[in-house]
Design a protein around this motif. Sequence first.
Motif, PDB file in Angstrom:
ATOM      1  N   GLY A  32       8.262  36.001  38.650  1.00 56.50           N
ATOM      2  CA  GLY A  32       7.613  35.389  37.500  1.00 56.50           C
ATOM      3  C   GLY A  32       7.906  33.912  37.374  1.00 56.50           C
ATOM      4  N   GLY A  33       7.314  33.304  36.346  1.00 55.46           N
ATOM      5  CA  GLY A  33       7.481  31.877  36.114  1.00 55.46           C
ATOM      6  C   GLY A  33       8.925  31.467  35.903  1.00 55.46           C
ATOM      7  N   VAL A  34       9.687  32.305  35.190  1.00 54.95           N
ATOM      8  CA  VAL A  34      11.099  31.999  34.959  1.00 54.95           C
ATOM      9  C   VAL A  34      11.868  32.074  36.270  1.00 54.95           C
ATOM     10  CG1 VAL A  34      13.209  32.808  33.827  1.00 54.95           C
ATOM     11  CG2 VAL A  34      11.059  32.707  32.549  1.00 54.95           C
ATOM     12  N   GLU A  35      11.625  33.130  37.045  1.00 51.34           N
ATOM     13  CA  GLU A  35      12.302  33.271  38.331  1.00 51.34           C
ATOM     14  C   GLU A  35      11.907  32.143  39.274  1.00 51.34           C
ATOM     15  OE1 GLU A  35      10.543  35.700  36.886  1.00 51.34           O
ATOM     16  OE2 GLU A  35      11.969  37.304  36.465  1.00 51.34           O
ATOM     17  N   LEU A  36      10.624  31.786  39.288  1.00 48.80           N
ATOM     18  CA  LEU A  36      10.159  30.679  40.121  1.00 48.80           C
ATOM     19  C   LEU A  36      10.860  29.389  39.713  1.00 48.80           C
ATOM     20  CD1 LEU A  36       8.231  29.381  42.207  1.00 48.80           C
ATOM     21  CD2 LEU A  36       6.555  29.174  40.351  1.00 48.80           C
ATOM     22  N   SER A  37      10.937  29.133  38.419  1.00 47.80           N
ATOM     23  CA  SER A  37      11.599  27.923  37.935  1.00 47.80           C
ATOM     24  C   SER A  37      13.066  27.886  38.348  1.00 47.80           C
ATOM     25  CB  SER A  37      11.500  27.828  36.413  1.00 47.80           C
ATOM     26  OG  SER A  37      10.173  27.646  36.026  1.00 47.80           O
ATOM     27  N   ALA A  38      13.743  29.012  38.222  1.00 49.91           N
ATOM     28  CA  ALA A  38      15.161  29.066  38.593  1.00 49.91           C
ATOM     29  C   ALA A  38      15.342  28.800  40.090  1.00 49.91           C
ATOM     30  CB  ALA A  38      15.754  30.417  38.207  1.00 49.91           C
ATOM     31  N   LEU A  39      14.458  29.364  40.912  1.00 51.79           N
ATOM     32  CA  LEU A  39      14.534  29.131  42.365  1.00 51.79           C
ATOM     33  C   LEU A  39      14.290  27.661  42.699  1.00 51.79           C
ATOM     34  CD1 LEU A  39      12.626  32.291  43.665  1.00 51.79           C
ATOM     35  CD2 LEU A  39      15.063  31.777  43.990  1.00 51.79           C
ATOM     36  N   ILE A  40      13.335  27.059  42.011  1.00 49.22           N
ATOM     37  CA  ILE A  40      13.020  25.648  42.256  1.00 49.22           C
ATOM     38  C   ILE A  40      14.184  24.766  41.813  1.00 49.22           C
ATOM     39  CG2 ILE A  40      11.521  23.730  41.594  1.00 49.22           C
ATOM     40  CD1 ILE A  40       9.256  25.828  41.284  1.00 49.22           C
ATOM     41  N   LYS A  41      14.718  25.029  40.621  1.00 44.89           N
ATOM     42  CA  LYS A  41      15.799  24.195  40.083  1.00 44.89           C
ATOM     43  C   LYS A  41      17.084  24.324  40.905  1.00 44.89           C
ATOM     44  CE  LYS A  41      14.138  21.869  36.667  1.00 44.89           C
ATOM     45  NZ  LYS A  41      14.123  20.416  36.704  1.00 44.89           N
ATOM     46  N   ALA A  42      17.226  25.400  41.664  1.00 40.24           N
ATOM     47  CA  ALA A  42      18.409  25.589  42.504  1.00 40.24           C
ATOM     48  C   ALA A  42      18.342  24.734  43.777  1.00 40.24           C
ATOM     49  CB  ALA A  42      18.568  27.064  42.868  1.00 40.24           C
ATOM     50  N   ARG A  43      17.195  24.198  44.076  1.00 40.25           N
ATOM     51  CA  ARG A  43      17.016  23.373  45.276  1.00 40.25           C
ATOM     52  C   ARG A  43      17.611  21.981  45.045  1.00 40.25           C
ATOM     53  NH1 ARG A  43      12.740  24.897  48.699  1.00 40.25           N
ATOM     54  NH2 ARG A  43      12.419  22.717  49.192  1.00 40.25           N
ATOM     55  N   PRO A  44      18.015  21.317  46.141  1.00 39.23           N
ATOM     56  CA  PRO A  44      18.448  19.927  45.976  1.00 39.23           C
ATOM     57  C   PRO A  44      17.242  19.050  45.595  1.00 39.23           C
ATOM     58  CG  PRO A  44      18.652  20.651  48.279  1.00 39.23           C
ATOM     59  CD  PRO A  44      18.153  21.808  47.483  1.00 39.23           C
ATOM     60  N   ASN A  45      17.436  18.111  44.708  1.00 39.81           N
ATOM     61  CA  ASN A  45      16.378  17.214  44.236  1.00 39.81           C
ATOM     62  C   ASN A  45      15.113  17.972  43.837  1.00 39.81           C
ATOM     63  OD1 ASN A  45      17.974  14.900  44.804  1.00 39.81           O
ATOM     64  ND2 ASN A  45      17.446  15.156  46.965  1.00 39.81           N
ATOM     65  N   PRO A  46      15.220  18.876  42.875  1.00 43.01           N
ATOM     66  CA  PRO A  46      14.051  19.681  42.504  1.00 43.01           C
ATOM     67  C   PRO A  46      12.983  18.845  41.804  1.00 43.01           C
ATOM     68  CG  PRO A  46      15.797  20.024  40.926  1.00 43.01           C
ATOM     69  CD  PRO A  46      16.364  19.154  42.025  1.00 43.01           C
ATOM     70  N   PRO A  47      11.736  19.291  41.894  1.00 41.89           N
ATOM     71  CA  PRO A  47      10.668  18.602  41.163  1.00 41.89           C
ATOM     72  C   PRO A  47      10.785  18.874  39.672  1.00 41.89           C
ATOM     73  CG  PRO A  47       9.826  20.589  42.198  1.00 41.89           C
ATOM     74  CD  PRO A  47      11.250  20.435  42.657  1.00 41.89           C
ATOM     75  N   VAL A  48      10.056  18.103  38.892  1.00 45.55           N
ATOM     76  CA  VAL A  48       9.940  18.342  37.464  1.00 45.55           C
ATOM     77  C   VAL A  48       9.115  19.620  37.286  1.00 45.55           C
ATOM     78  CG1 VAL A  48       8.930  17.427  35.336  1.00 45.55           C
ATOM     79  CG2 VAL A  48      10.094  15.885  36.936  1.00 45.55           C
ATOM     80  N   ILE A  49       9.538  20.462  36.349  1.00 44.59           N
ATOM     81  CA  ILE A  49       8.840  21.734  36.131  1.00 44.59           C
ATOM     82  C   ILE A  49       8.301  21.795  34.702  1.00 44.59           C
ATOM     83  CG2 ILE A  49       9.039  24.241  36.029  1.00 44.59           C
ATOM     84  CD1 ILE A  49      11.306  24.014  38.054  1.00 44.59           C
ATOM     85  N   VAL A  50       6.998  22.076  34.608  1.00 40.72           N
ATOM     86  CA  VAL A  50       6.347  22.300  33.322  1.00 40.72           C
ATOM     87  C   VAL A  50       5.816  23.723  33.344  1.00 40.72           C
ATOM     88  CG1 VAL A  50       4.438  21.645  31.812  1.00 40.72           C
ATOM     89  CG2 VAL A  50       5.705  19.874  33.057  1.00 40.72           C
ATOM     90  N   LEU A  51       6.272  24.555  32.398  1.00 38.18           N
ATOM     91  CA  LEU A  51       5.753  25.910  32.268  1.00 38.18           C
ATOM     92  C   LEU A  51       4.652  25.902  31.217  1.00 38.18           C
ATOM     93  CD1 LEU A  51       8.951  28.178  32.351  1.00 38.18           C
ATOM     94  CD2 LEU A  51       7.310  27.733  34.181  1.00 38.18           C
ATOM     95  N   LEU A  52       3.539  26.541  31.558  1.00 34.39           N
ATOM     96  CA  LEU A  52       2.370  26.596  30.674  1.00 34.39           C
ATOM     97  C   LEU A  52       2.204  28.013  30.152  1.00 34.39           C
ATOM     98  CD1 LEU A  52      -0.058  24.622  33.008  1.00 34.39           C
ATOM     99  CD2 LEU A  52       1.243  23.724  31.071  1.00 34.39           C
TER     100      LEU A  52
END
Length: 131
Positions: free
Chosen positions: A60-80
């Motif tokens: 889901g969106g939350v899991e996707l966001s957590a995976l992205i934020k765990a990366r080095p230099n993650p992109p900005v994330i906007v959840l809609l």
Amino acid sequence: MRILLVDPDATSRRVIASWLDEFFGHVSIDQASSATEALQAIHTDCPDLVMAAYPLATPGGVELSALIKARPNPPVIVLLTLRCATGLDLQIRDLLLEKRHLQSRLLAFLQRRFPKVWAEGVTARSLASCR
């Protein structure tokens, strides 16, 4: 600037991409219909901004966001969201927006977060309107 739109609804992706292109005609806008596609695109294209529908199917969106934020230099994330969602940890996203408030709140956020890209878009729109 590279933007990745993640939404299972092709119409939503098309409308948001068109609207973003109107303001930032010089940015690259990629699209994904699932979190799995989004993770592949993030790995290969390294977007600066990810705009993802919440909720998404597994992951889901939350899991996707957590995976992205765990990366080095993650992109900005906007959840809609379609309607207000509470309890989403601020650490997994940079902004939470209801789709109905997308234009009014997203523009101000992008102006603050990406001032150079914003200024270039304003300049490009001004030059286009003078022609």
